[in-house]
Motif scaffolding. Structure first.
Motif, PDB file in Angstrom:
ATOM      1  N   SER A   1     -81.698 -45.148   7.939  1.00  0.00           N
ATOM      2  CA  SER A   1     -81.808 -46.474   7.331  1.00  0.00           C
ATOM      3  C   SER A   1     -83.259 -46.873   7.122  1.00  0.00           C
ATOM      4  O   SER A   1     -83.605 -47.521   6.127  1.00  0.00           O
ATOM      5  N   VAL A   2     -84.131 -46.477   8.059  1.00  0.00           N
ATOM      6  CA  VAL A   2     -85.555 -46.794   7.911  1.00  0.00           C
ATOM      7  C   VAL A   2     -86.125 -46.090   6.683  1.00  0.00           C
ATOM      8  O   VAL A   2     -86.923 -46.663   5.932  1.00  0.00           O
ATOM      9  N   TYR A   3     -85.700 -44.833   6.492  1.00  0.00           N
ATOM     10  CA  TYR A   3     -86.177 -44.084   5.328  1.00  0.00           C
ATOM     11  C   TYR A   3     -85.678 -44.707   4.031  1.00  0.00           C
ATOM     12  O   TYR A   3     -86.428 -44.809   3.048  1.00  0.00           O
ATOM     13  N   MET A   4     -84.437 -45.166   4.021  1.00  0.00           N
ATOM     14  CA  MET A   4     -83.894 -45.810   2.828  1.00  0.00           C
ATOM     15  C   MET A   4     -84.613 -47.129   2.540  1.00  0.00           C
ATOM     16  O   MET A   4     -84.862 -47.473   1.375  1.00  0.00           O
ATOM     17  N   ASP A   5     -84.959 -47.865   3.576  1.00  0.00           N
ATOM     18  CA  ASP A   5     -85.733 -49.095   3.380  1.00  0.00           C
ATOM     19  C   ASP A   5     -87.102 -48.782   2.797  1.00  0.00           C
ATOM     20  O   ASP A   5     -87.612 -49.517   1.942  1.00  0.00           O
TER      21      ASP A   5
ATOM     22  N   TYR B   1     -82.965 -40.320  -7.061  1.00  0.00           N
ATOM     23  CA  TYR B   1     -83.219 -39.721  -5.750  1.00  0.00           C
ATOM     24  C   TYR B   1     -82.511 -40.507  -4.650  1.00  0.00           C
ATOM     25  O   TYR B   1     -81.881 -39.927  -3.740  1.00  0.00           O
ATOM     26  N   LYS B   2     -82.571 -41.838  -4.707  1.00  0.00           N
ATOM     27  CA  LYS B   2     -81.887 -42.680  -3.722  1.00  0.00           C
ATOM     28  C   LYS B   2     -80.375 -42.455  -3.759  1.00  0.00           C
ATOM     29  O   LYS B   2     -79.722 -42.367  -2.714  1.00  0.00           O
ATOM     30  N   ASN B   3     -79.828 -42.349  -4.978  1.00  0.00           N
ATOM     31  CA  ASN B   3     -78.392 -42.092  -5.104  1.00  0.00           C
ATOM     32  C   ASN B   3     -78.016 -40.723  -4.548  1.00  0.00           C
ATOM     33  O   ASN B   3     -76.945 -40.556  -3.944  1.00  0.00           O
TER      34      ASN B   3
ATOM     35  N   ASP C   1     -91.233 -47.092 -16.043  1.00  0.00           N
ATOM     36  CA  ASP C   1     -89.771 -47.077 -16.126  1.00  0.00           C
ATOM     37  C   ASP C   1     -89.182 -45.711 -15.806  1.00  0.00           C
ATOM     38  O   ASP C   1     -88.161 -45.611 -15.110  1.00  0.00           O
ATOM     39  N   LYS C   2     -89.791 -44.659 -16.339  1.00  0.00           N
ATOM     40  CA  LYS C   2     -89.254 -43.312 -16.107  1.00  0.00           C
ATOM     41  C   LYS C   2     -89.303 -42.951 -14.627  1.00  0.00           C
ATOM     42  O   LYS C   2     -88.378 -42.312 -14.099  1.00  0.00           O
ATOM     43  N   LEU C   3     -90.367 -43.362 -13.941  1.00  0.00           N
ATOM     44  CA  LEU C   3     -90.467 -43.094 -12.503  1.00  0.00           C
ATOM     45  C   LEU C   3     -89.441 -43.911 -11.723  1.00  0.00           C
ATOM     46  O   LEU C   3     -88.905 -43.447 -10.705  1.00  0.00           O
ATOM     47  N   LYS C   4     -89.144 -45.102 -12.206  1.00  0.00           N
ATOM     48  CA  LYS C   4     -88.112 -45.911 -11.565  1.00  0.00           C
ATOM     49  C   LYS C   4     -86.753 -45.235 -11.647  1.00  0.00           C
ATOM     50  O   LYS C   4     -85.970 -45.238 -10.699  1.00  0.00           O
ATOM     51  N   VAL C   5     -86.469 -44.646 -12.814  1.00  0.00           N
ATOM     52  CA  VAL C   5     -85.197 -43.940 -12.991  1.00  0.00           C
ATOM     53  C   VAL C   5     -85.110 -42.749 -12.050  1.00  0.00           C
ATOM     54  O   VAL C   5     -84.071 -42.491 -11.422  1.00  0.00           O
ATOM     55  N   ILE C   6     -86.224 -42.010 -11.923  1.00  0.00           N
ATOM     56  CA  ILE C   6     -86.253 -40.847 -11.030  1.00  0.00           C
ATOM     57  C   ILE C   6     -86.038 -41.282  -9.587  1.00  0.00           C
ATOM     58  O   ILE C   6     -85.295 -40.646  -8.822  1.00  0.00           O
ATOM     59  N   MET C   7     -86.671 -42.376  -9.209  1.00  0.00           N
ATOM     60  CA  MET C   7     -86.522 -42.878  -7.847  1.00  0.00           C
ATOM     61  C   MET C   7     -85.082 -43.310  -7.571  1.00  0.00           C
ATOM     62  O   MET C   7     -84.521 -43.017  -6.504  1.00  0.00           O
ATOM     63  N   GLU C   8     -84.445 -43.986  -8.516  1.00  0.00           N
ATOM     64  CA  GLU C   8     -83.061 -44.401  -8.344  1.00  0.00           C
ATOM     65  C   GLU C   8     -82.133 -43.200  -8.221  1.00  0.00           C
ATOM     66  O   GLU C   8     -81.192 -43.203  -7.424  1.00  0.00           O
TER      67      GLU C   8
ATOM     68  N   LYS D   1     -72.828 -39.493   2.552  1.00  0.00           N
ATOM     69  CA  LYS D   1     -71.386 -39.730   2.524  1.00  0.00           C
ATOM     70  C   LYS D   1     -70.602 -38.425   2.675  1.00  0.00           C
ATOM     71  O   LYS D   1     -69.547 -38.384   3.314  1.00  0.00           O
ATOM     72  N   LYS D   2     -71.121 -37.348   2.085  1.00  0.00           N
ATOM     73  CA  LYS D   2     -70.406 -36.067   2.117  1.00  0.00           C
ATOM     74  C   LYS D   2     -70.589 -35.332   3.439  1.00  0.00           C
ATOM     75  O   LYS D   2     -69.704 -34.605   3.879  1.00  0.00           O
TER      76      LYS D   2
END
Length: 214
Positions: free
Chosen positions: A75-79, A100-102, A91-98, A109-110
């Protein structure tokens, strides 16, 4: 009546990183670094195998090898990722970051994310004290107060250190040939380890574990 944690543990107290048991024995615990054997070249793997064989052949005293697996809280890493993504202006870096988070969240979950820690435990038997019951009773304090250790505490600690410390130094040298490092756990780390084993879901409270700590 519910017994306190320290009453259920075999450990009486800790002195200079050595766990003293209620039966007069003791142990010293070292944490080991890991080695990614699969990434080594064939020549390096052969050298590691030979060094490991030398380590095993050098044992003339009992040891325990313990691998402890725990669910890792990321959770700390996700924060951290969330805060980092808020600072991104492109914007492109934001998409890459999202993405990666997903990916990280989907992986969690898996499959459970586990952390592994490796320990080597060197044991000191109460039989190594070399005390007969008559002689041991003559060394007990005259106050008559009950003690958690059946022999004089100072004597047990001194004998345990004399036995355990040379073995520790020997294993540290042998492990160095493998490309790994052994590090003796200090008092605070031992408390956290014992408490975590017996209370994996509860926060550490040192005063609840041992009545005294030296």
């Amino acid at each position: 009546m519910t017994a306190a944690t320290y009453e259920l543990l075999p450990v009486a107290e800790i002195s200079d990183g050595v766990a003293i048991y209620k039966n007069g024995g003791a142990s010293l615990i070292m944490e080991s670094t890991s080695l990614n054997f699969g990434l080594l070249s064939e020549k390096e793997q052969k050298a590691v195998i030979a060094s490991y064989a030398g380590l095993l052949n050098s044992f003339n005293f009992p040891v325990q090898i313990v691998v402890r697996s725990q669910k890792k809280d990321i959770s700390v890493y996700m924060d951290y990722l969330e805060k980092a993504s808020q600072k991104i202006k492109i914007d492109k870096l934001k998409v890459i970051m999202e993405d990666y988070k997903n990916f990280i969240q989907d992986a969690i979950k898996k499959k459970n994310v586990l952390s592994k820690k490796f320990y080597v435990v060197i044991l000191f038997s109460p039989f190594e004290l070399g005390l007969g019951k008559t002689f041991a009773s003559s060394l007990k304090p005259s106050s008559g107060k009950p003690t958690p250790i059946p022999f004089p505490k100072e004597y047990v600690i001194r004998k345990a250190k004399v036995s355990l410390f040379p073995k520790r130094d020997h294993l540290v040298r042998q492990a160095g040939r493998l490309g790994i490092a052994f590090r003796q756990l200090n008092a605070s780390e031992l408390i956290n380890l014992f408490y975590g084993v017996y209370n994996p879901e509860l926060p550490i409270k040192e005063k609840d574990l041992f009545g005294s700590l030296t």
